[in-house]
Structure formats: C-alpha cells, structure tokens
Design an enzyme around this catalytic site. Structure first.
Site, PDB file in Angstrom:
ATOM      1  N   ASP A 105     -10.958   3.313   4.260  1.00  0.00           N
ATOM      2  CA  ASP A 105     -11.299   1.890   4.202  1.00  0.00           C
ATOM      3  C   ASP A 105     -12.810   1.682   4.112  1.00  0.00           C
ATOM      4  O   ASP A 105     -13.266   0.574   3.813  1.00  0.00           O
ATOM      5  CB  ASP A 105     -10.809   1.183   5.478  1.00  0.00           C
ATOM      6  CG  ASP A 105      -9.553   0.372   5.240  1.00  0.00           C
ATOM      7  OD1 ASP A 105      -9.426  -0.201   4.137  1.00  0.00           O
ATOM      8  OD2 ASP A 105      -8.715   0.299   6.158  1.00  0.00           O
TER       9      ASP A 105
ATOM     10  N   GLN B 215      -4.453  -1.085   9.503  1.00  0.00           N
ATOM     11  CA  GLN B 215      -4.481  -2.429   8.926  1.00  0.00           C
ATOM     12  C   GLN B 215      -5.112  -3.420   9.899  1.00  0.00           C
ATOM     13  O   GLN B 215      -4.796  -3.441  11.086  1.00  0.00           O
ATOM     14  CB  GLN B 215      -3.040  -2.856   8.564  1.00  0.00           C
ATOM     15  CG  GLN B 215      -2.928  -4.188   7.846  1.00  0.00           C
ATOM     16  CD  GLN B 215      -3.564  -4.192   6.454  1.00  0.00           C
ATOM     17  OE1 GLN B 215      -3.664  -3.169   5.791  1.00  0.00           O
ATOM     18  NE2 GLN B 215      -4.006  -5.350   6.001  1.00  0.00           N
TER      19      GLN B 215
ATOM     20  N   LYS C 158       0.839  -1.202   0.000  1.00  0.00           N
ATOM     21  CA  LYS C 158       0.000   0.000   0.000  1.00  0.00           C
ATOM     22  C   LYS C 158       0.877   1.257   0.000  1.00  0.00           C
ATOM     23  O   LYS C 158       0.565   2.241  -0.673  1.00  0.00           O
ATOM     24  CB  LYS C 158      -0.915   0.007   1.234  1.00  0.00           C
ATOM     25  CG  LYS C 158      -2.041  -1.019   1.141  1.00  0.00           C
ATOM     26  CD  LYS C 158      -2.864  -1.153   2.426  1.00  0.00           C
ATOM     27  CE  LYS C 158      -3.881  -2.285   2.294  1.00  0.00           C
ATOM     28  NZ  LYS C 158      -4.749  -2.477   3.447  1.00  0.00           N
TER      29      LYS C 158
HETATM   30  N1  GUN Z   1      -7.114  -6.434   6.109  1.00  0.00           N
HETATM   31  C1  GUN Z   1      -7.533  -7.162   5.049  1.00  0.00           C
HETATM   32  N2  GUN Z   1      -8.097  -6.364   4.126  1.00  0.00           N
HETATM   33  C2  GUN Z   1      -8.028  -5.115   4.602  1.00  0.00           C
HETATM   34  C3  GUN Z   1      -8.450  -3.847   4.102  1.00  0.00           C
HETATM   35  O1  GUN Z   1      -9.021  -3.710   3.004  1.00  0.00           O
HETATM   36  N3  GUN Z   1      -8.184  -2.786   4.902  1.00  0.00           N
HETATM   37  C4  GUN Z   1      -7.570  -2.909   6.103  1.00  0.00           C
HETATM   38  N4  GUN Z   1      -7.374  -1.808   6.837  1.00  0.00           N
HETATM   39  N5  GUN Z   1      -7.181  -4.059   6.599  1.00  0.00           N
HETATM   40  C5  GUN Z   1      -7.415  -5.149   5.848  1.00  0.00           C
END
Ligand code: GUN
Length: 288
Positions: free
Chosen positions: A123, A100, A56
């Site tokens: 998110d 995350q 990311k």
């Molecule tokens: N863990 C798995 N997928 C995601 C996501 O799309 N965003 C976040 N913050 N954590 C995740």
C-alpha cells in the site's frame, strides 16, 4: 473549441496493467520462481471495505497472485492485529500485506501501517516508503496516486512543467499524489479544508486531481478549457449510483481529458496493487 473531453479509460488501462503483471508472473513461475502472495486483511464488516476487498481478491486471481484472506471480527484488538502482521512479516510465502482502511476506531492506523515490513508494504503507507517518495527515491508507492500517474502516462499525458492542483490532502491520496506529481516535474498546489479560495486555484490548473469524497464542491464552470481532470472521488448518490466528486457531463464540455467514475481511477488503484505486489516479490514490471 472543445466538444467533449477524451476519456481517461481506467478500465482498459487497468486490464492492460494486470495482463502485463500476469505475463511477468507466469514467466517467473515457468522459470521455477515462487508465485507471489498477497495477504489481504479486513477487520470488521464495513460494507464499502468489504466490496473493495472482494474486488482486490478477484484482481489477484486475474494477475496470478495468491491471495491469502484474513477476515477478522470488528472486536479484534490492536495487539491481535499487530501479532498477525508480525507473523505475516516473517512468512516467506507472503510478499505483500494489505490491511484495508479504515480500521475500527479502537485501532490506531499508523501503528498498523508502520508495523508492516516496509518491503511488504504494497500500500506504500509506511512512513519509510512515504519518506522515500518524498526524497525522490521511490520504493513501494501508494496505489491510487501511482495508478493515476500510470493512467496519465498510458494516455500520453506529460505533467512536467504543468500546474497540477490536487484537491484534498489525505495520507492515502492527496499527499502522495502531490509527491508523485512533484517527482515528475509538475508545479503542484495542494488544497485542503483550510484553503480559502479553491475556485481561483482550480481556474489556474492545467491538471486537476480531485480527491475530496464529496460531490459538487468543484463547480464545472471553474474548470479551465483544455484542463486534464482526474476524479478520485467515489460517492454514492441518493439514486444509489456511484459518482465522482465532479459533475462529469458539464466538466467534459471544458476538459481535454477526464476520468469517469466508475471506470477511471478505481480499477487503476487495484491494478497498481497487483503491480506493487509483483514488485515486492522482486519482479520487474514494465508499464506503461
Ligand atoms: N481504503 C481506501 N483506499 C485504500 C487503499 O488504497 N488501501 C487500503 N489498505 N485501504 C484503503
């Protein structure tokens, strides 16, 4: 009838999306605007999460977004994490906040996702943003389901009036995926761990979205001829290789379209995070 499915190319589509985001951001900055900023918060050192977060951060660079990294130890208390979120909520240089998931067990995830200011909730996990999506007033939307919709649209696939079967009902993927498809006029069936006859549902699908996270639960022979198959699963096999929920080769003999793993939904999720961040900063992103 069907030799082999066409590929829903998430890699190429995500690159197109990121370059659209970059174009909008560079134009905004050239006109004197502030460069969008994304706070990326990682608590602990779960190996899979560390890999996702690194990717990311690399995507931020490609999109022209300033990533601010917060790597916190696994022992961080919930109160400390909430305090950081409060600071980031107030920070005018931070447009988006990503924490995350999963978080260490001593931290309650909903307290965290609902503490993020909804305008910075890139998110799309805040109850307010999920509610807006449910009420057909989409604001910031969860990245994976939105990325799946962009992937379908980019390949000219329409969902209106078709029967979409979403396998999995998680907060991150299955539920918001159901809402996205509903928003676009699909007839949606969501299956989950208490569903008694997954096979018959899969056999009735025009569009099949698998978000289980286990390989081989959906058997390829259940997939109807001409189906559109989107595989959200990420599973590491005994050979160490990444694979989806669905056995690609046999499913591709029946489907019209199929997304590979890797190179399907994963890069779309990350590119959509860039899109959401730019939108949280007030930019308009025209994609696809
Ligand atoms: N863990 C798995 N997928 C995601 C996501 O799309 N965003 C976040 N913050 N954590 C995740």
């Amino acid at each position: 009838m069907n030799d082999s499915a066409q590929i829903l190319d998430g890699l190429a589509t995500s690159q197109a999306l990121i370059s659209t985001v970059r174009g909008a951001i560079e134009a905004h900055v050239a006109a004197g605007g502030r460069r969008p900023g994304l706070a990326v918060v990682l608590v602990g050192n779960d190996p899979a999460s560390s890999i996702y977060v690194r990717a990311k951060r690399q995507d931020c660079e490609k999109a022209g977004i300033l990533a601010r990294d917060f790597d916190l130890p696994a022992e961080t208390s919930e109160a400390e994490l909430l305090e950081l979120i409060d600071q980031l909520n107030e920070d005018p240089n931070v447009d988006g906040i990503l924490v995350q998931l999963p978080l260490p067990k001593h931290i309650e995830e909903t307290s965290v996702t609902n503490r993020i200011a909804w305008r910075k909730d890139v998110d799309g996990f805040h109850a307010f943003n999920v509610g807006k999506l449910a009420l057909r007033q989409p604001g910031l939307r969860p990245c994976t389901p939105r990325g799946v919709m962009s992937l379908l649209t980019h390949h000219g696939i329409k969902v209106k009036g078709r029967h979409a079967v979403v396998v999995g009902a998680s907060n991150i993927v299955g539920r918001p995926m159901t809402l996205e498809l509903l928003l676009q006029g699909a007839t949606v069936t969501t299956s989950h761990r208490f569903t008694s006859d997954l096979e018959s549902l899969v056999r009735q699908s025009d569009i099949l979205i698998s978000a289980i996270g286990k390989r081989g639960i959906i058997q390829s022979e259940w997939i109807p001829q001409g189906c559109i198959v989107v595989d959200v699963g990420i599973n590491r096999g005994e050979d160490g290789k990444i694979a989806g929920d669905i056995v690609f080769e046999s499913a591709a003999q029946r489907a019209n379209w199929i997304s590979p793993v890797p190179g399907g939904v994963g890069p779309m999720t990350r590119a959509t995070l860039m899109q959401n961040t730019a939108e949280a900063a007030g930019l308009e992103i025209d994609f696809p």
